[in-house]
Design an enzyme around this catalytic site. Structure first.
Site, short mmCIF file in Angstrom:
data_model
loop_
_atom_site.label_atom_id
_atom_site.label_comp_id
_atom_site.label_asym_id
_atom_site.label_seq_id
_atom_site.Cartn_x
_atom_site.Cartn_y
_atom_site.Cartn_z
N GLU A 176 0.77 -3.21 -0.55
CA GLU A 176 -0.06 -3.67 0.07
C GLU A 176 -0.18 -4.01 1.61
O GLU A 176 -0.40 -5.39 1.97
CB GLU A 176 -0.86 -5.10 -1.11
CG GLU A 176 -1.47 -4.40 -1.69
CD GLU A 176 -2.65 -5.77 -2.68
OE1 GLU A 176 -3.61 -5.24 -3.56
OE2 GLU A 176 -2.46 -6.84 -2.31
N GLU A 367 -2.61 -0.25 -8.47
CA GLU A 367 -3.15 -1.36 -9.64
C GLU A 367 -4.86 -1.17 -9.86
O GLU A 367 -5.42 -1.13 -8.38
CB GLU A 367 -3.09 -2.49 -8.65
CG GLU A 367 -1.82 -3.02 -8.09
CD GLU A 367 -1.73 -4.39 -7.08
OE1 GLU A 367 -2.09 -5.20 -7.26
OE2 GLU A 367 -0.79 -4.37 -6.69
C1 BGP Z 1 -2.64 -7.88 -5.27
C2 BGP Z 1 -0.96 -8.04 -5.68
C3 BGP Z 1 -1.32 -8.44 -7.17
C4 BGP Z 1 -1.74 -9.23 -7.66
C5 BGP Z 1 -3.13 -8.78 -7.83
C6 BGP Z 1 -4.20 -9.47 -8.67
O1 BGP Z 1 -3.18 -8.30 -4.26
O2 BGP Z 1 -0.51 -6.94 -5.39
O3 BGP Z 1 0.20 -9.01 -6.57
O4 BGP Z 1 -1.50 -10.46 -8.36
O5 BGP Z 1 -4.02 -8.37 -6.14
O6 BGP Z 1 -4.40 -10.99 -7.63
P1 BGP Z 1 -4.60 -12.09 -7.83
O7 BGP Z 1 -3.22 -12.29 -8.65
O8 BGP Z 1 -4.85 -12.56 -6.92
O9 BGP Z 1 -5.78 -12.31 -9.44
#
Ligand code: BGP
Length: 472
Positions: A176, A367
Protein backbone atom coordinates in the site's frame (compact mmCIF):
# COMPACT_ATOMS: atom_id res chain seq x y z
CA UNK A 1 -24.14 -2.42 -19.21
CA UNK A 2 -25.18 -6.03 -18.74
CA UNK A 3 -23.84 -8.44 -16.20
CA UNK A 4 -23.18 -12.11 -16.65
CA UNK A 5 -24.35 -14.88 -14.41
CA UNK A 6 -21.42 -17.15 -15.15
CA UNK A 7 -18.21 -16.28 -13.45
CA UNK A 8 -15.34 -17.20 -15.69
CA UNK A 9 -12.06 -17.42 -13.90
CA UNK A 10 -9.21 -18.27 -16.24
CA UNK A 11 -7.29 -21.49 -15.87
CA UNK A 12 -4.26 -20.98 -13.66
CA UNK A 13 -5.98 -18.20 -11.71
CA UNK A 14 -4.12 -17.98 -8.39
CA UNK A 15 -6.31 -18.47 -5.32
CA UNK A 16 -5.10 -17.91 -1.79
CA UNK A 17 -4.74 -15.63 1.20
CA UNK A 18 -2.57 -12.71 2.32
CA UNK A 19 -0.72 -11.88 5.52
CA UNK A 20 2.09 -9.68 6.83
CA UNK A 21 4.98 -10.77 9.05
CA UNK A 22 4.32 -8.24 11.82
CA UNK A 23 0.68 -9.33 12.10
CA UNK A 24 1.26 -13.10 12.31
CA UNK A 25 4.80 -14.11 13.23
CA UNK A 26 5.26 -12.94 16.80
CA UNK A 27 8.70 -14.05 18.10
CA UNK A 28 9.60 -10.37 17.92
CA UNK A 29 12.98 -10.85 19.58
CA UNK A 30 13.81 -14.41 18.49
CA UNK A 31 16.19 -15.64 15.82
CA UNK A 32 18.30 -12.49 15.98
CA UNK A 33 15.42 -10.26 14.87
CA UNK A 34 15.75 -6.53 15.54
CA UNK A 35 12.84 -4.31 16.53
CA UNK A 36 10.51 -2.98 13.87
CA UNK A 37 8.28 0.06 14.17
CA UNK A 38 5.34 -2.29 14.81
CA UNK A 39 6.97 -3.50 18.01
CA UNK A 40 6.43 -0.01 19.46
CA UNK A 41 2.94 0.56 18.01
CA UNK A 42 0.72 -1.33 20.49
CA UNK A 43 -2.48 0.40 19.37
CA UNK A 44 -1.84 0.46 15.64
CA UNK A 45 -2.19 3.81 13.92
CA UNK A 46 -4.75 5.14 16.38
CA UNK A 47 -2.17 6.09 19.05
CA UNK A 48 1.38 7.44 19.14
CA UNK A 49 4.30 5.03 19.34
CA UNK A 50 5.85 3.99 22.63
CA UNK A 51 9.54 4.20 23.53
CA UNK A 52 10.02 0.44 23.71
CA UNK A 53 7.90 -2.73 23.25
CA UNK A 54 5.11 -2.96 25.83
CA UNK A 55 3.24 -6.00 27.15
CA UNK A 56 -0.06 -4.88 25.67
CA UNK A 57 1.30 -5.09 22.11
CA UNK A 58 -0.41 -8.16 20.60
CA UNK A 59 2.03 -8.16 17.69
CA UNK A 60 4.90 -9.30 19.91
CA UNK A 61 3.31 -12.76 19.94
CA UNK A 62 1.04 -12.34 16.91
CA UNK A 63 -0.54 -15.71 16.16
CA UNK A 64 2.83 -17.38 16.69
CA UNK A 65 3.22 -18.18 12.99
CA UNK A 66 6.98 -18.17 13.58
CA UNK A 67 6.60 -21.50 15.37
CA UNK A 68 3.37 -22.80 13.81
CA UNK A 69 3.95 -22.03 10.12
CA UNK A 70 3.92 -25.68 9.06
CA UNK A 71 0.53 -26.31 10.66
CA UNK A 72 -0.89 -23.12 9.13
CA UNK A 73 0.45 -23.72 5.64
CA UNK A 74 -1.00 -27.26 5.79
CA UNK A 75 -4.41 -25.73 6.56
CA UNK A 76 -4.03 -23.36 3.59
CA UNK A 77 -3.17 -26.36 1.43
CA UNK A 78 -6.27 -28.13 2.68
CA UNK A 79 -8.32 -25.22 1.31
CA UNK A 80 -6.51 -25.68 -2.00
CA UNK A 81 -4.44 -22.49 -1.98
CA UNK A 82 -2.19 -22.08 -5.01
CA UNK A 83 -0.68 -18.86 -3.62
CA UNK A 84 0.16 -17.52 -0.17
CA UNK A 85 1.03 -13.86 0.30
CA UNK A 86 3.40 -13.10 3.15
CA UNK A 87 6.01 -10.49 3.90
CA UNK A 88 9.63 -10.86 4.90
CA UNK A 89 10.25 -8.96 8.15
CA UNK A 90 13.08 -6.65 7.14
CA UNK A 91 14.37 -6.59 10.74
CA UNK A 92 14.78 -10.40 10.73
CA UNK A 93 17.19 -10.09 7.82
CA UNK A 94 18.86 -6.81 8.79
CA UNK A 95 18.02 -6.27 12.49
CA UNK A 96 18.91 -2.58 12.41
CA UNK A 97 18.41 -2.11 8.70
CA UNK A 98 21.78 -0.48 8.02
CA UNK A 99 24.17 -3.41 8.60
CA UNK A 100 26.47 -4.70 5.88
CA UNK A 101 25.79 -8.39 6.56
CA UNK A 102 22.43 -10.15 6.92
CA UNK A 103 21.26 -12.26 9.85
CA UNK A 104 21.54 -15.91 8.78
CA UNK A 105 18.92 -17.13 11.24
CA UNK A 106 16.35 -14.79 9.75
CA UNK A 107 17.15 -15.92 6.21
CA UNK A 108 16.92 -19.57 7.27
CA UNK A 109 13.44 -19.02 8.71
CA UNK A 110 12.01 -17.96 5.36
CA UNK A 111 13.82 -20.84 3.66
CA UNK A 112 11.81 -23.14 5.89
CA UNK A 113 8.57 -21.29 5.15
CA UNK A 114 9.11 -21.32 1.37
CA UNK A 115 10.11 -24.99 1.44
CA UNK A 116 6.91 -25.76 3.32
CA UNK A 117 4.92 -23.89 0.67
CA UNK A 118 6.70 -25.81 -2.08
CA UNK A 119 5.86 -29.09 -0.37
CA UNK A 120 2.19 -28.24 -0.84
CA UNK A 121 2.54 -26.76 -4.33
CA UNK A 122 1.81 -23.24 -3.02
CA UNK A 123 3.40 -20.27 -4.79
CA UNK A 124 4.67 -17.60 -2.35
CA UNK A 125 3.80 -13.99 -3.15
CA UNK A 126 6.29 -11.96 -1.15
CA UNK A 127 6.00 -8.37 0.03
CA UNK A 128 9.39 -6.83 0.73
CA UNK A 129 8.13 -4.06 2.98
CA UNK A 130 4.78 -4.36 4.73
CA UNK A 131 4.49 -1.62 7.39
CA UNK A 132 7.47 -3.03 9.31
CA UNK A 133 10.48 -0.78 8.78
CA UNK A 134 13.32 -1.61 11.20
CA UNK A 135 12.90 0.74 14.19
CA UNK A 136 16.51 1.86 14.03
CA UNK A 137 15.94 3.23 10.52
CA UNK A 138 12.98 5.26 11.80
CA UNK A 139 14.93 6.63 14.74
CA UNK A 140 18.31 7.31 13.16
CA UNK A 141 17.29 8.32 9.61
CA UNK A 142 13.65 9.38 10.02
CA UNK A 143 12.66 6.54 7.70
CA UNK A 144 12.00 7.25 4.05
CA UNK A 145 12.53 10.99 4.43
CA UNK A 146 16.20 10.05 4.13
CA UNK A 147 17.72 9.20 0.75
CA UNK A 148 20.01 6.70 2.47
CA UNK A 149 17.00 4.39 2.84
CA UNK A 150 17.18 3.56 -0.86
CA UNK A 151 20.57 1.92 -0.39
CA UNK A 152 19.49 -0.02 2.71
CA UNK A 153 16.37 -1.26 0.95
CA UNK A 154 18.33 -2.24 -2.16
CA UNK A 155 20.74 -4.27 -0.05
CA UNK A 156 17.80 -6.00 1.64
CA UNK A 157 16.14 -6.69 -1.73
CA UNK A 158 19.36 -8.03 -3.29
CA UNK A 159 19.97 -10.28 -0.29
CA UNK A 160 16.56 -11.93 -0.40
CA UNK A 161 16.44 -12.10 -4.21
CA UNK A 162 19.75 -13.98 -4.23
CA UNK A 163 18.84 -16.18 -1.31
CA UNK A 164 15.38 -17.23 -2.54
CA UNK A 165 16.19 -17.50 -6.24
CA UNK A 166 14.17 -20.43 -7.57
CA UNK A 167 11.80 -20.36 -4.59
CA UNK A 168 9.90 -17.12 -5.19
CA UNK A 169 8.60 -15.79 -8.50
CA UNK A 170 6.09 -13.13 -7.41
CA UNK A 171 7.35 -10.06 -5.52
CA UNK A 172 5.66 -6.89 -4.26
CA UNK A 173 7.91 -3.98 -3.40
CA UNK A 174 5.92 -1.95 -0.81
CA UNK A 175 2.59 -2.70 0.78
CA UNK A 176 0.00 0.00 0.00
CA UNK A 177 2.69 2.46 -1.03
CA UNK A 178 0.14 5.27 -1.45
CA UNK A 179 -0.68 5.13 2.27
CA UNK A 180 2.55 6.96 3.14
CA UNK A 181 0.66 10.22 2.61
CA UNK A 182 -1.83 9.24 5.31
CA UNK A 183 0.13 7.12 7.81
CA UNK A 184 3.75 8.33 7.62
CA UNK A 185 5.08 6.27 10.55
CA UNK A 186 3.40 2.97 9.80
CA UNK A 187 3.86 3.20 6.05
CA UNK A 188 7.10 5.15 5.73
CA UNK A 189 8.89 4.60 9.03
CA UNK A 190 8.85 8.38 9.49
CA UNK A 191 9.45 9.30 13.10
CA UNK A 192 8.40 12.94 12.85
CA UNK A 193 4.78 13.16 14.05
CA UNK A 194 2.41 13.52 11.09
CA UNK A 195 1.20 16.98 12.16
CA UNK A 196 4.76 18.33 12.21
CA UNK A 197 5.85 16.85 8.91
CA UNK A 198 6.22 19.26 5.98
CA UNK A 199 4.64 18.39 2.65
CA UNK A 200 8.05 18.54 1.01
CA UNK A 201 9.44 15.94 3.44
CA UNK A 202 6.40 13.74 2.96
CA UNK A 203 6.57 13.75 -0.84
CA UNK A 204 10.35 13.42 -0.72
CA UNK A 205 9.81 10.24 1.32
CA UNK A 206 7.27 9.04 -1.25
CA UNK A 207 9.79 9.78 -4.00
CA UNK A 208 12.52 7.78 -2.26
CA UNK A 209 10.15 4.83 -1.96
CA UNK A 210 9.24 5.07 -5.63
CA UNK A 211 12.91 5.10 -6.60
CA UNK A 212 13.64 2.17 -4.27
CA UNK A 213 10.70 0.25 -5.70
CA UNK A 214 11.95 0.78 -9.26
CA UNK A 215 15.49 -0.14 -8.22
CA UNK A 216 14.22 -3.42 -6.72
CA UNK A 217 12.22 -4.11 -9.87
CA UNK A 218 15.32 -3.58 -12.00
CA UNK A 219 17.35 -5.81 -9.71
CA UNK A 220 14.77 -8.61 -9.72
CA UNK A 221 14.66 -8.55 -13.51
CA UNK A 222 18.45 -8.78 -13.66
CA UNK A 223 18.92 -11.42 -10.99
CA UNK A 224 15.82 -13.58 -11.32
CA UNK A 225 14.83 -14.64 -14.80
CA UNK A 226 11.05 -15.02 -14.92
CA UNK A 227 10.45 -12.94 -11.80
CA UNK A 228 7.20 -10.99 -11.74
CA UNK A 229 7.33 -7.76 -9.77
CA UNK A 230 4.29 -5.75 -8.81
CA UNK A 231 3.55 -2.51 -7.06
CA UNK A 232 0.88 -2.61 -4.37
CA UNK A 233 -1.57 0.19 -3.68
CA UNK A 234 -4.77 0.85 -1.77
CA UNK A 235 -7.56 0.79 -4.33
CA UNK A 236 -10.56 2.79 -3.29
CA UNK A 237 -13.05 3.99 -5.85
CA UNK A 238 -14.12 7.52 -5.04
CA UNK A 239 -17.64 8.59 -6.03
CA UNK A 240 -18.92 12.15 -6.22
CA UNK A 241 -21.33 12.83 -3.37
CA UNK A 242 -23.55 14.79 -5.78
CA UNK A 243 -23.57 15.37 -9.59
CA UNK A 244 -22.28 18.91 -8.98
CA UNK A 245 -19.22 19.25 -11.28
CA UNK A 246 -17.25 20.66 -8.36
CA UNK A 247 -17.78 17.34 -6.57
CA UNK A 248 -16.68 15.44 -9.68
CA UNK A 249 -13.57 17.60 -9.82
CA UNK A 250 -12.92 16.92 -6.13
CA UNK A 251 -13.06 13.21 -6.98
CA UNK A 252 -10.52 13.68 -9.76
CA UNK A 253 -8.14 15.49 -7.43
CA UNK A 254 -8.52 12.85 -4.70
CA UNK A 255 -8.01 10.09 -7.28
CA UNK A 256 -4.82 11.73 -8.48
CA UNK A 257 -3.30 11.62 -4.99
CA UNK A 258 -3.81 7.84 -4.97
CA UNK A 259 -3.10 7.06 -8.60
CA UNK A 260 0.14 9.02 -8.77
CA UNK A 261 1.93 6.07 -7.17
CA UNK A 262 0.80 3.45 -9.65
CA UNK A 263 1.10 5.91 -12.54
CA UNK A 264 4.81 6.30 -11.75
CA UNK A 265 5.22 2.53 -11.29
CA UNK A 266 3.60 1.70 -14.63
CA UNK A 267 4.64 4.67 -16.80
CA UNK A 268 8.09 5.33 -15.38
CA UNK A 269 7.72 9.06 -14.76
CA UNK A 270 5.66 11.56 -12.78
CA UNK A 271 2.39 12.55 -14.45
CA UNK A 272 1.74 16.24 -15.20
CA UNK A 273 -0.96 16.59 -12.56
CA UNK A 274 1.58 15.58 -9.88
CA UNK A 275 4.15 18.10 -11.09
CA UNK A 276 1.48 20.80 -11.00
CA UNK A 277 0.51 19.80 -7.47
CA UNK A 278 4.13 20.02 -6.31
CA UNK A 279 4.57 23.40 -8.02
CA UNK A 280 1.44 24.95 -6.58
CA UNK A 281 1.93 23.66 -3.06
CA UNK A 282 5.46 24.83 -2.48
CA UNK A 283 6.76 21.25 -2.62
CA UNK A 284 10.35 21.18 -3.78
CA UNK A 285 11.75 17.74 -4.38
CA UNK A 286 15.25 16.45 -4.89
CA UNK A 287 14.81 14.35 -8.02
CA UNK A 288 18.11 13.52 -9.70
CA UNK A 289 18.76 12.40 -13.28
CA UNK A 290 19.78 9.02 -11.88
CA UNK A 291 16.40 8.82 -10.12
CA UNK A 292 14.63 9.57 -13.39
CA UNK A 293 16.52 6.76 -15.11
CA UNK A 294 15.72 4.25 -12.35
CA UNK A 295 12.02 5.12 -12.46
CA UNK A 296 11.84 3.90 -16.05
CA UNK A 297 12.10 0.33 -14.73
CA UNK A 298 8.39 -0.32 -14.53
CA UNK A 299 6.49 -3.12 -12.84
CA UNK A 300 5.10 -6.28 -14.46
CA UNK A 301 1.73 -6.08 -12.76
CA UNK A 302 -0.31 -3.89 -10.44
CA UNK A 303 -1.61 -5.34 -7.19
CA UNK A 304 -3.94 -3.76 -4.72
CA UNK A 305 -6.01 -4.06 -1.58
CA UNK A 306 -9.73 -3.45 -1.84
CA UNK A 307 -11.98 -3.05 1.17
CA UNK A 308 -14.28 -0.13 0.47
CA UNK A 309 -15.24 2.83 -1.63
CA UNK A 310 -15.79 6.36 -0.42
CA UNK A 311 -17.44 9.60 -1.54
CA UNK A 312 -15.86 12.97 -2.10
CA UNK A 313 -17.31 16.45 -2.21
CA UNK A 314 -16.03 19.94 -2.75
CA UNK A 315 -18.05 20.98 0.31
CA UNK A 316 -17.04 18.59 3.07
CA UNK A 317 -18.28 20.96 5.76
CA UNK A 318 -21.84 20.17 4.64
CA UNK A 319 -21.61 16.51 5.60
CA UNK A 320 -20.62 14.76 8.76
CA UNK A 321 -17.41 13.28 7.37
CA UNK A 322 -16.71 9.76 8.55
CA UNK A 323 -13.41 9.13 6.92
CA UNK A 324 -10.94 6.32 7.22
CA UNK A 325 -7.16 6.23 6.76
CA UNK A 326 -7.65 7.72 3.28
CA UNK A 327 -10.11 10.47 4.17
CA UNK A 328 -13.28 11.00 2.15
CA UNK A 329 -16.91 11.10 3.23
CA UNK A 330 -19.53 8.43 3.89
CA UNK A 331 -21.62 7.04 1.08
CA UNK A 332 -25.26 7.26 2.20
CA UNK A 333 -26.25 4.29 -0.01
CA UNK A 334 -23.93 1.63 1.41
CA UNK A 335 -23.86 -0.53 4.53
CA UNK A 336 -20.72 -0.69 6.65
CA UNK A 337 -18.73 -3.23 8.64
CA UNK A 338 -18.60 -3.12 12.43
CA UNK A 339 -15.55 -0.89 12.02
CA UNK A 340 -17.35 1.53 9.71
CA UNK A 341 -15.70 0.34 6.47
CA UNK A 342 -18.36 0.66 3.78
CA UNK A 343 -19.16 -2.51 1.90
CA UNK A 344 -19.27 -2.16 -1.89
CA UNK A 345 -18.72 -5.30 -4.01
CA UNK A 346 -19.55 -3.47 -7.27
CA UNK A 347 -16.75 -1.02 -6.49
CA UNK A 348 -14.31 -3.88 -6.99
CA UNK A 349 -15.52 -4.42 -10.56
CA UNK A 350 -15.31 -0.68 -11.15
CA UNK A 351 -11.77 -0.40 -9.85
CA UNK A 352 -10.59 -3.47 -11.80
CA UNK A 353 -11.93 -1.90 -14.99
CA UNK A 354 -10.48 1.53 -14.23
CA UNK A 355 -7.04 0.13 -13.48
CA UNK A 356 -7.04 -2.10 -16.55
CA UNK A 357 -8.20 0.73 -18.80
CA UNK A 358 -5.58 3.06 -17.35
CA UNK A 359 -2.49 0.84 -17.37
CA UNK A 360 -3.23 -2.30 -19.41
CA UNK A 361 -1.14 -4.27 -16.93
CA UNK A 362 -2.24 -7.55 -15.34
CA UNK A 363 -3.92 -6.97 -11.99
CA UNK A 364 -3.69 -8.96 -8.77
CA UNK A 365 -6.17 -8.51 -5.90
CA UNK A 366 -3.88 -9.16 -2.96
CA UNK A 367 -6.17 -8.07 -0.11
CA UNK A 368 -9.91 -8.10 0.37
CA UNK A 369 -12.07 -9.27 3.23
CA UNK A 370 -14.37 -8.51 6.12
CA UNK A 371 -13.08 -7.71 9.59
CA UNK A 372 -15.76 -8.90 12.00
CA UNK A 373 -16.32 -9.99 15.59
CA UNK A 374 -16.62 -13.76 15.47
CA UNK A 375 -18.14 -16.00 18.12
CA UNK A 376 -16.74 -19.45 18.66
CA UNK A 377 -19.54 -22.01 19.06
CA UNK A 378 -19.89 -25.72 19.54
CA UNK A 379 -21.58 -27.56 16.64
CA UNK A 380 -21.89 -31.31 17.24
CA UNK A 381 -18.86 -31.26 19.46
CA UNK A 382 -16.76 -29.29 16.98
CA UNK A 383 -15.67 -25.74 17.77
CA UNK A 384 -16.31 -23.42 14.85
CA UNK A 385 -17.64 -20.01 13.80
CA UNK A 386 -20.81 -19.68 11.74
CA UNK A 387 -19.53 -16.77 9.69
CA UNK A 388 -22.22 -16.50 7.02
CA UNK A 389 -21.65 -12.73 6.92
CA UNK A 390 -18.06 -13.31 5.81
CA UNK A 391 -19.11 -15.85 3.20
CA UNK A 392 -21.66 -13.34 1.84
CA UNK A 393 -19.06 -10.55 1.71
CA UNK A 394 -16.46 -12.64 -0.08
CA UNK A 395 -18.98 -14.28 -2.42
CA UNK A 396 -20.34 -10.93 -3.54
CA UNK A 397 -16.89 -9.49 -4.13
CA UNK A 398 -15.70 -12.54 -6.05
CA UNK A 399 -18.80 -12.44 -8.26
CA UNK A 400 -17.72 -8.91 -9.22
CA UNK A 401 -14.20 -10.15 -9.98
CA UNK A 402 -15.87 -12.61 -12.36
CA UNK A 403 -17.79 -9.73 -13.92
CA UNK A 404 -14.57 -7.76 -14.43
CA UNK A 405 -12.93 -10.77 -16.04
CA UNK A 406 -15.94 -11.01 -18.35
CA UNK A 407 -15.39 -7.29 -19.09
CA UNK A 408 -11.97 -8.26 -20.42
CA UNK A 409 -9.82 -7.34 -17.44
CA UNK A 410 -6.73 -9.51 -16.96
CA UNK A 411 -6.67 -10.70 -13.35
CA UNK A 412 -3.81 -12.91 -12.14
CA UNK A 413 -5.26 -13.95 -8.82
CA UNK A 414 -7.01 -13.22 -5.56
CA UNK A 415 -5.61 -13.48 -2.04
CA UNK A 416 -8.17 -12.70 0.63
CA UNK A 417 -6.82 -10.71 3.58
CA UNK A 418 -6.07 -12.69 6.72
CA UNK A 419 -7.00 -16.29 5.73
CA UNK A 420 -6.16 -17.02 9.34
CA UNK A 421 -7.11 -14.52 12.08
CA UNK A 422 -4.30 -12.06 12.78
CA UNK A 423 -3.60 -8.79 14.56
CA UNK A 424 -5.24 -5.79 12.91
CA UNK A 425 -2.98 -3.17 11.33
CA UNK A 426 -5.09 -0.11 12.03
CA UNK A 427 -6.31 -0.94 15.55
CA UNK A 428 -3.90 -3.71 16.68
CA UNK A 429 -6.87 -5.81 17.87
CA UNK A 430 -7.28 -9.56 17.62
CA UNK A 431 -11.07 -9.20 17.68
CA UNK A 432 -11.13 -7.69 14.18
CA UNK A 433 -11.06 -11.09 12.51
CA UNK A 434 -10.79 -11.87 8.80
CA UNK A 435 -9.92 -15.56 8.76
CA UNK A 436 -11.27 -18.84 7.47
CA UNK A 437 -9.35 -20.17 10.46
CA UNK A 438 -10.14 -18.93 13.96
CA UNK A 439 -7.21 -18.33 16.30
CA UNK A 440 -7.93 -18.55 20.01
CA UNK A 441 -6.42 -15.30 21.15
CA UNK A 442 -8.20 -12.33 22.69
CA UNK A 443 -7.61 -8.59 22.80
CA UNK A 444 -6.21 -8.91 26.33
CA UNK A 445 -3.61 -11.40 25.11
CA UNK A 446 -5.25 -14.46 26.69
CA UNK A 447 -6.01 -17.62 24.70
CA UNK A 448 -4.45 -20.92 23.72
CA UNK A 449 -3.52 -19.88 20.16
CA UNK A 450 -5.29 -23.06 18.98
CA UNK A 451 -6.70 -23.01 15.45
CA UNK A 452 -10.33 -23.85 14.51
CA UNK A 453 -11.91 -24.02 11.06
CA UNK A 454 -14.79 -21.61 10.52
CA UNK A 455 -17.75 -22.34 8.25
CA UNK A 456 -16.08 -20.18 5.58
CA UNK A 457 -13.16 -22.65 5.47
CA UNK A 458 -15.12 -25.27 3.52
CA UNK A 459 -16.88 -22.58 1.54
CA UNK A 460 -13.58 -21.13 0.26
CA UNK A 461 -12.21 -24.61 -0.40
CA UNK A 462 -15.22 -25.16 -2.65
CA UNK A 463 -14.76 -21.88 -4.49
CA UNK A 464 -11.15 -22.81 -5.20
CA UNK A 465 -11.92 -26.41 -6.16
CA UNK A 466 -14.52 -25.23 -8.68
CA UNK A 467 -12.40 -22.27 -9.86
CA UNK A 468 -15.20 -19.91 -8.93
CA UNK A 469 -18.10 -21.89 -10.38
CA UNK A 470 -19.64 -22.40 -6.94
CA UNK A 471 -20.10 -18.65 -6.41
CA UNK A 472 -23.70 -17.54 -6.31
C1 BGP B 1 -4.40 -3.08 4.88
C2 BGP B 1 -3.06 -3.58 5.33
C3 BGP B 1 -3.06 -4.87 6.05
C4 BGP B 1 -4.32 -5.22 6.77
C5 BGP B 1 -5.60 -4.70 6.15
C6 BGP B 1 -6.81 -4.73 7.05
O1 BGP B 1 -4.42 -1.71 4.91
O2 BGP B 1 -2.21 -3.75 4.22
O3 BGP B 1 -1.88 -4.97 6.77
O4 BGP B 1 -4.24 -5.21 8.12
O5 BGP B 1 -5.49 -3.40 5.66
O6 BGP B 1 -6.77 -3.66 7.93
P1 BGP B 1 -7.02 -3.80 9.46
O7 BGP B 1 -6.08 -4.83 9.95
O8 BGP B 1 -6.77 -2.49 10.04
O9 BGP B 1 -8.44 -4.24 9.59
Amino acid sequence: MTTTTTTLFPEGFLWGGATAANQIEGAYDEGGKGLSIQDVMPKGIVAPRTDAPTQDNLKLVGIDFYHRYAEDIALFAEMGFSVFRLSIAWSRIFPNGDEEEPNEEGLAFYDRVFDECAKHGIEPLVTLSHYETPLHLAEKYNGWVSREMIGFYERFARTVFERYRGKVTYWLTFNEINSVLHAPLMSGGINTPADQLSKSDLFQAAHHELVASAAATKLAHELLPGAQVGCMVIAMPIYPLTPDPSDVLAVMTADHANLMFSDVHTRGYYPGYALRYFRENGITLDITDADREILTHTVDFVSFSYYMSICETANPERVAGEGNIMGGVRNPTLPASEWGWQIDPVGLRIVLNQFWDRWQKPLFIVENGLGAKDVLVDVDGVRTVEDDYRIAYLNDHLVQVGEAIADGVQVLGYTSWGPIDLVSASTAQMSKRYGFIYVDRNDDGTGTLDRFKKKSFDWYADVIATNGASLT
